[in-house]
Enzyme design. Structure first.
Site, mmCIF file in Angstrom:
data_model
loop_
_atom_site.group_PDB
_atom_site.id
_atom_site.type_symbol
_atom_site.label_atom_id
_atom_site.label_comp_id
_atom_site.label_asym_id
_atom_site.label_seq_id
_atom_site.Cartn_x
_atom_site.Cartn_y
_atom_site.Cartn_z
ATOM 1 N N SER A 78 -8.163 -15.083 4.292
ATOM 2 C CA SER A 78 -9.604 -15.558 5.170
ATOM 3 C C SER A 78 -10.741 -15.049 4.339
ATOM 4 C CB SER A 78 -9.364 -14.964 6.423
ATOM 5 O OG SER A 78 -8.324 -15.292 7.209
ATOM 6 N N TYR B 75 1.470 -13.926 9.067
ATOM 7 C CA TYR B 75 0.131 -13.682 9.306
ATOM 8 C C TYR B 75 -0.600 -14.345 10.415
ATOM 9 C CZ TYR B 75 -5.145 -13.385 8.204
ATOM 10 O OH TYR B 75 -6.533 -13.324 8.148
ATOM 11 N N LYS C 80 1.186 -9.289 9.333
ATOM 12 C CA LYS C 80 -0.357 -8.896 9.458
ATOM 13 C C LYS C 80 -0.764 -9.324 10.672
ATOM 14 C CE LYS C 80 -4.583 -9.594 6.855
ATOM 15 N NZ LYS C 80 -5.459 -10.167 7.928
ATOM 16 N N GLY D 110 -10.879 -7.346 5.803
ATOM 17 C CA GLY D 110 -11.957 -7.999 4.947
ATOM 18 C C GLY D 110 -13.070 -7.054 4.592
#
Length: 300
Positions: free
Chosen positions: A49, A138, A166, A210
């Site tokens: 992402s 994920y 994840k 992130g």
């Protein structure tokens, strides 16, 4: 058997970097990977992402993966996200990741179409069976519309190629449910940056995030505190980290803000995210970078 030790620790979800013509800037991506490697990060998660994977062409994703692996060498873990809308394209990317020596591949469910569990299972199994590379599920239901159940995870965990998940779903208790479902010989990655401590306490072994790329030193220090069972200190550091995360989220674009902060902190011009993500100015990001620098300095 896969050596799971290489998957325990802090993994930066790597931002994509483009040149002035909106092409992949492999040189700067390599520079950024080397920065993270020098700061005690365990590895990187590419083309997810944060890496704007769904805004990149298949060829661009291959370019990013190859650049990351080249910079990482053999002593820095590389996880390549290969999830696409189509199973065929996901398999192509998984085979490429295997060819460059990636340590693992990972994938979200097929996106856009709200598919039933049977379709998601078919999609993931095809990717898993296409290579000999370890696979990491994920789970990010807020973007994909599919929430991985503990029962489904337990089924996948029986496959020795599936080494982890994840989990970016919000409920922290899912870490514990996934741990019970998959057993101890399985890596659970905390995917909600603002809940790193909570996720680790409830069963996660590691973290992929992130915002880690903006402040890797803080997350490496946080991981160390958790490993040493210093939870009061960890809680205080998590509060500081969250202070920075919510500043990033207050900007017009999280990825635009993150890229500006990374540029300011590490001297690598990461530019702006690809459209339709909004750009963020250096002036907007500067106070956040300064706050992070302050918190890093306080680590001693």
């Amino acid at each position: 058997m896969t050596d799971l030790s290489k998957f325990r620790g802090v993994f930066c979800a790597l931002n994509a970097i483009y040149d002035k013509n909106d092409n992949i800037d492999a040189k700067k991506i390599k520079e950024l990977v080397k920065v993270y490697k020098s700061l005690g990060v365990k590895g990187v998660y590419a083309c997810g992402s944060t890496g704007e994977g769904f805004l990149l062409s298949t060829e661009e994703r291959k370019q990013v993966a190859a650049a990351v692996k080249e910079a990482a060498g053999d002593d820095f873990t590389v996880i390549v996200h290969v999830g696409c809308a189509s199973t065929k394209e996901s398999i192509e990317l998984a085979k490429h990741a295997e060819s460059i020596g990636a340590d693992a591949v990972s994938a979200v469910p097929s996106v856009y179409y709200h598919l039933p569990a049977e379709s998601v299972k078919l999609h993931w199994e095809a990717i898993i069976n296409a290579t000999d590379v370890p696979f990491i599920i994920y789970n990010i239901p807020q973007l994909t519309g599919f929430d991985l159940s503990p029962a489904m995870l337990a089924e996948f965990a029986k496959n020795e190629k599936v080494i982890g998940v994840k989990n970016s779903a919000d409920p922290v208790f899912l870490m514990e449910r996934y741990r019970v479902a998959a057993g101890d010989d399985f890596i659970i990655f905390n995917g909600s940056d603002e809940q790193f401590v909570g996720g680790r306490i409830m069963g996660a072994d590691a973290g992929i995030g992130g915002t880690y790329g903006c402040m890797p030193e803080l997350f490496v220090a946080l991981d160390k505190l958790v490993n040493e069972n210093k939870f009061e200190e960890a809680k205080k550091l998590q509060y500081k980290i969250n202070d920075c995360i919510f500043d990033l989220l207050a900007c017009k674009s999280l990825y635009g803000a993150a890229k500006q902060v990374i540029s300011l902190r590490f001297g690598i011009d990461c530019g702006q995210p690809r459209s339709p993500f909004l750009p963020v100015s250096e002036d907007e990001a500067k106070p956040i970078a300064e706050k992070i620098n302050k918190y890093v300095k306080e680590l001693g």
